[in-house]
Design a protein around this motif. Structure first.
Motif, PDB file in Angstrom:
ATOM      1  N   PRO A 113      -1.817 -16.415 -48.633  1.00 11.80           N
ATOM      2  CA  PRO A 113      -2.813 -17.137 -47.838  1.00 11.80           C
ATOM      3  C   PRO A 113      -2.194 -17.878 -46.652  1.00 11.80           C
ATOM      4  CG  PRO A 113      -3.240 -17.457 -50.179  1.00 11.80           C
ATOM      5  CD  PRO A 113      -1.919 -16.744 -50.077  1.00 11.80           C
ATOM      6  N   THR A 114      -0.974 -18.394 -46.823  1.00 15.10           N
ATOM      7  CA  THR A 114      -0.315 -19.103 -45.720  1.00 15.10           C
ATOM      8  C   THR A 114      -0.034 -18.173 -44.550  1.00 15.10           C
ATOM      9  OG1 THR A 114       0.677 -20.718 -47.222  1.00 15.10           O
ATOM     10  CG2 THR A 114       1.712 -20.462 -45.069  1.00 15.10           C
ATOM     11  N   VAL A 115       0.373 -16.947 -44.843  1.00 14.10           N
ATOM     12  CA  VAL A 115       0.625 -15.983 -43.771  1.00 14.10           C
ATOM     13  C   VAL A 115      -0.639 -15.779 -42.951  1.00 14.10           C
ATOM     14  CG1 VAL A 115       1.211 -13.584 -43.234  1.00 14.10           C
ATOM     15  CG2 VAL A 115       2.478 -14.803 -45.007  1.00 14.10           C
ATOM     16  N   ARG A 116      -1.747 -15.604 -43.634  1.00 13.74           N
ATOM     17  CA  ARG A 116      -3.004 -15.342 -42.920  1.00 13.74           C
ATOM     18  C   ARG A 116      -3.441 -16.560 -42.110  1.00 13.74           C
ATOM     19  NH1 ARG A 116      -3.633 -12.788 -47.911  1.00 13.74           N
ATOM     20  NH2 ARG A 116      -4.966 -14.391 -48.833  1.00 13.74           N
ATOM     21  N   LYS A 117      -3.325 -17.739 -42.688  1.00 12.66           N
ATOM     22  CA  LYS A 117      -3.688 -18.957 -41.948  1.00 12.66           C
ATOM     23  C   LYS A 117      -2.829 -19.127 -40.700  1.00 12.66           C
ATOM     24  CE  LYS A 117      -5.368 -21.821 -45.799  1.00 12.66           C
ATOM     25  NZ  LYS A 117      -5.067 -23.033 -46.606  1.00 12.66           N
ATOM     26  N   ASN A 118      -1.532 -18.923 -40.855  1.00 10.52           N
ATOM     27  CA  ASN A 118      -0.641 -19.127 -39.716  1.00 10.52           C
ATOM     28  C   ASN A 118      -0.867 -18.101 -38.616  1.00 10.52           C
ATOM     29  OD1 ASN A 118       0.384 -21.304 -41.073  1.00 10.52           O
ATOM     30  ND2 ASN A 118       2.456 -20.515 -41.273  1.00 10.52           N
ATOM     31  N   LEU A 119      -1.151 -16.860 -38.988  1.00 14.45           N
ATOM     32  CA  LEU A 119      -1.441 -15.858 -37.973  1.00 14.45           C
ATOM     33  C   LEU A 119      -2.699 -16.229 -37.189  1.00 14.45           C
ATOM     34  CD1 LEU A 119      -0.553 -12.563 -39.869  1.00 14.45           C
ATOM     35  CD2 LEU A 119       0.582 -13.461 -37.827  1.00 14.45           C
ATOM     36  N   LEU A 120      -3.721 -16.709 -37.882  1.00 13.30           N
ATOM     37  CA  LEU A 120      -4.931 -17.155 -37.175  1.00 13.30           C
ATOM     38  C   LEU A 120      -4.626 -18.390 -36.324  1.00 13.30           C
ATOM     39  CD1 LEU A 120      -7.663 -16.699 -39.939  1.00 13.30           C
ATOM     40  CD2 LEU A 120      -7.215 -15.224 -37.968  1.00 13.30           C
ATOM     41  N   GLY A 121      -3.707 -19.231 -36.805  1.00 15.03           N
ATOM     42  CA  GLY A 121      -3.307 -20.395 -36.031  1.00 15.03           C
ATOM     43  C   GLY A 121      -2.717 -20.003 -34.691  1.00 15.03           C
ATOM     44  N   ASP A 139     -13.034 -20.369 -36.464  1.00 15.88           N
ATOM     45  CA  ASP A 139     -13.788 -19.413 -35.652  1.00 15.88           C
ATOM     46  C   ASP A 139     -12.906 -18.276 -35.142  1.00 15.88           C
ATOM     47  OD1 ASP A 139     -12.274 -20.919 -33.936  1.00 15.88           O
ATOM     48  OD2 ASP A 139     -13.822 -21.097 -32.381  1.00 15.88           O
ATOM     49  N   LYS A 140     -11.710 -18.119 -35.726  1.00 12.76           N
ATOM     50  CA  LYS A 140     -10.793 -17.081 -35.262  1.00 12.76           C
ATOM     51  C   LYS A 140     -10.958 -15.801 -36.088  1.00 12.76           C
ATOM     52  CE  LYS A 140      -9.323 -20.033 -32.343  1.00 12.76           C
ATOM     53  NZ  LYS A 140      -9.873 -19.987 -30.983  1.00 12.76           N
ATOM     54  N   ASN A 141     -10.842 -14.672 -35.419  1.00 12.88           N
ATOM     55  CA  ASN A 141     -11.030 -13.365 -36.040  1.00 12.88           C
ATOM     56  C   ASN A 141      -9.714 -12.610 -36.015  1.00 12.88           C
ATOM     57  OD1 ASN A 141     -11.713 -10.631 -36.610  1.00 12.88           O
ATOM     58  ND2 ASN A 141     -13.823 -11.006 -35.926  1.00 12.88           N
ATOM     59  N   TYR A 142      -9.270 -12.153 -37.188  1.00 14.79           N
ATOM     60  CA  TYR A 142      -7.984 -11.483 -37.259  1.00 14.79           C
ATOM     61  C   TYR A 142      -7.923 -10.225 -36.401  1.00 14.79           C
ATOM     62  CZ  TYR A 142      -9.701  -7.737 -40.365  1.00 14.79           C
ATOM     63  OH  TYR A 142     -10.343  -6.645 -40.884  1.00 14.79           O
ATOM     64  N   ARG A 143      -9.079  -9.662 -36.080  1.00 15.93           N
ATOM     65  CA  ARG A 143      -9.080  -8.449 -35.248  1.00 15.93           C
ATOM     66  C   ARG A 143      -8.595  -8.724 -33.826  1.00 15.93           C
ATOM     67  NH1 ARG A 143     -13.530  -8.200 -38.542  1.00 15.93           N
ATOM     68  NH2 ARG A 143     -13.620  -6.383 -39.935  1.00 15.93           N
ATOM     69  N   ASP A 144      -8.522 -10.004 -33.460  1.00  8.83           N
ATOM     70  CA  ASP A 144      -7.986 -10.357 -32.146  1.00  8.83           C
ATOM     71  C   ASP A 144      -6.459 -10.434 -32.144  1.00  8.83           C
ATOM     72  OD1 ASP A 144     -10.536 -10.554 -30.982  1.00  8.83           O
ATOM     73  OD2 ASP A 144     -10.764 -12.623 -31.682  1.00  8.83           O
ATOM     74  N   LEU A 145      -5.849 -10.286 -33.308  1.00  4.23           N
ATOM     75  CA  LEU A 145      -4.396 -10.243 -33.416  1.00  4.23           C
ATOM     76  C   LEU A 145      -3.906  -8.830 -33.086  1.00  4.23           C
ATOM     77  CD1 LEU A 145      -4.078 -12.113 -36.822  1.00  4.23           C
ATOM     78  CD2 LEU A 145      -3.155 -12.960 -34.648  1.00  4.23           C
ATOM     79  N   PRO A 146      -2.623  -8.666 -32.750  1.00  4.37           N
ATOM     80  CA  PRO A 146      -2.074  -7.316 -32.622  1.00  4.37           C
ATOM     81  C   PRO A 146      -2.330  -6.501 -33.886  1.00  4.37           C
ATOM     82  CG  PRO A 146      -0.522  -8.916 -31.757  1.00  4.37           C
ATOM     83  CD  PRO A 146      -1.631  -9.710 -32.408  1.00  4.37           C
ATOM     84  N   ASP A 147      -2.555  -5.219 -33.722  1.00  5.82           N
ATOM     85  CA  ASP A 147      -2.947  -4.358 -34.841  1.00  5.82           C
ATOM     86  C   ASP A 147      -1.985  -4.424 -36.022  1.00  5.82           C
ATOM     87  OD1 ASP A 147      -5.084  -3.579 -33.317  1.00  5.82           O
ATOM     88  OD2 ASP A 147      -4.282  -1.596 -32.803  1.00  5.82           O
TER      89      ASP A 147
END
Length: 367
Positions: free
Chosen positions: A118-126, A347-355
Motif C-alpha cells: 500500500p505504501t508503494v501505491r500511495k507514494n506513486l500517487l503522491g 483525486d489522483k488516478n494511477y493511469r496518469d503515471l507512466p505505464d
C-alpha cells in the motif's frame, strides 16, 4: 524547547553556517516520549521514542532533516532542478519532490522495481501531486544510463545541470541533518525530557541517518550511547564498509571547513549493524516486523510500516526478548512519515503515471 533558526551543529561551530546553506523544512526539535505500555511487555529498564515521524508537514520522517541541507545547497548554487533515485515506493524520492517544488526546483526521480505494498501505491500517487518527472527503470545499469540522459537533456534545455541527490539523501551533505539530530537529542537529555539511553534503535536503509546520528552523538560527548542500526537493505546500500566511509567522509568535510571540528575515529564499540530482520530483502515484509507494527499500534496507538520502522522495532524486540536489554534504557528512533497523504492523493488516478507503474495498482495479490 523551541525551534532555533541556527542548527545546533552551527551553534557549536559557527564557521560551518556560511558553508552549508539550509532551507528550514522541519519543525524541530521533534518530540520524545515514553512508550509506557509497550515497555511493560518487554524486559527493559525503560523504553522511549523519538518522533521524527512528526518532523514536518505535509510529509514527515527522517528524509526532511537531510533535505534541509541538500535542497539548501541546490538552491544556493542556482540549480534549476534536482535528480534523485530510489525504488518505486521510495519515501526519499517523494519527500524530495514535495519539498523541491516548494523551493522552485523541478524534480526528476529514477525509480526501480520493488515488492508491492500500500505504501508503494500511495507514494506513486503522491508523485502526481508533487509534479515529479518520473523515470521508471529496470535496474541499476538502466538507472545509470537514464541518469546520464537526463543530465544531458536538462543541460541542453536549461543550460544548467540538475543537482544530483543520492538514494536516501545519504551523502555527507545530507547527513548534516542527522549530525544535528544527535546534538538535538543531547539537548533534550540535558533538559530532562528523557534519560540518557544506553542504546538507540534505528532503521538502516542507506545509512545516512544512523551514521549522521552517530557523529552527532560523538560531537555531543555521548560516546556511551550505542547506535543499533537495523538493516533493511542489502549491500552496497547498507554495509559495515559503507558506514565507515560515510563516517570518514562526513567528518573530513566538516573538519576541512572548520578545523575546530574534531576528527572523530569510527567508534567500533558504539555502532552495531543488525542483520537478522532483513528477511527476503528490501520491501519484503517479515513476520517479526508485522508483529512489531501491530504491537506498537495496539499498545501506544503509533503507526509504523513494514519496510523500515517495523523491522527496526522488531530488532529491538528481538534483543529485549533475548535479554540483551535488561537493565538498559532504550530509545526507538521513529523515521516513518506519519502524516496522512490522503488529502494529496485522493483525486489522483494511477493511469496518469507512466505505464510501467500501473501494475502496482492492478496486481495487488499478496499485499
Amino acid at each position: 524547547m523551541t525551534s532555533s533558526p541556527i542548527p545546533p551543529l552551527m551553534q557549536r561551530y559557527p564557521v560551518l553556517q556560511e558553508a552549508f546553506p539550509v532551507v528550514h523544512l522541519a519543525t524541530l526539535p521533534t518530540p520524545v516520549g515514553c512508550l509506557t505500555q509497550l515497555e511493560a511487555t518487554l524486559p527493559v529498564e525503560g523504553l522511549w521514542i523519538k518522533r521524527d515521524d512528526r518532523s514536518a508537514e505535509p510529509y514527515g520522517g527522517n528524509k526532511v532533516r537531510k533535505l534541509e541541507y541538500l535542497l539548501g545547497w541546490a538552491q544556493a548554487q542556482g540549480h534549476p532542478a534536482v535528480l534523485t533515485f530510489g525504488a518505486a515506493g521510495s519515501n526519499h524520492a517523494l519527500a524530495t519532490s514535495l519539498y523541491a517544488q516548494w523551493h522552485g526546483l523541478r524534480c526528476h526521480a529514477i525509480l526501480s522495481p520493488q515488492e508491492n505494498s500500500p505504501t508503494v501505491r500511495k507514494n506513486l500517487l503522491g508523485h502526481l501531486a508533487a509534479g515529479t518527472t518520473l523515470h521508471p527503470v529496470s535496474g541499476r545499469r538502466a538507472g545509470q544510463q537514464r541518469c546520464c540522459e537526463i543530465l544531458c537533456e536538462e543541460y541542453a534545455d536549461h543550460g544548467r545541470l540538475p543537482f544530483v541527490i543520492p538514494p536516501g539523501g545519504s551523502s555527507p551533505l545530507g547527513m548534516l541533518g542527522y549530525v544535528n539530530a544527535g546534538l538535538e537529542l543531547a539537548a533534550q537529555i540535558e533538559a530532562g525530557e528523557l534519560p540518557r539511553p544506553d542504546a538507540i534503535y534505528v532503521a538502516s536503509g542507506t545509512m545516512g541517518t544512523c551514521i549522521g546520528l552517530l557523529i552527532g552523538l560523538q560531537c555531543a560527548g555521548l560516546d556511551m550511547v550505542q547506535v543499533v542500526a537495523v538493516r533493511v537493505t542489502v549491500a552496497p546500500f547498507t554495509s559495515p564498509e559503507k558506514g565507515r566511509l560515510l563516517h570518514q567522509a562526513t567528518g573530513r568535510m566538516l573538519h576541512d571547513v572548520d578545523p575546530a571540528f574534531p576528527c572523530f575515529p569510527f567508534p567500533e564499540a558504539q555502532f552495531i549493524l543488525k542483520d537478522a530482520q532483513l528477511g527476503a530483502g528490501y520491501g519484503f515484509p517479515t513476520v517479526a516486523g508485522e508483529a512489531a507494527v501491530q504491537a506498537i499500534q495496539a499498545a501506544e496507538g503509533i503507526s509504523l510500516e513494514g519496510t523500515y520502522t517495523g523491522k527496526a522495532l522488531a530488532g529491538l524486540v528481538e534483543d529485549a526478548e533475548n535479554r540483551v536489554l535488561c537493565q538498559k534504557k532504550v530509545l526507538f528512533w521513529n523515521t516513518y512519515n506519519s502524516q496522512d497523504l490522503t488529502p494529496l492523493i485522493q483525486d489522483k488516478n494511477y493511469r496518469d503515471l507512466p505505464d510501467d507503474f500501473h501494475a502496482y495498482f492492478t496486481e495487488t495479490e499478496g499485499v
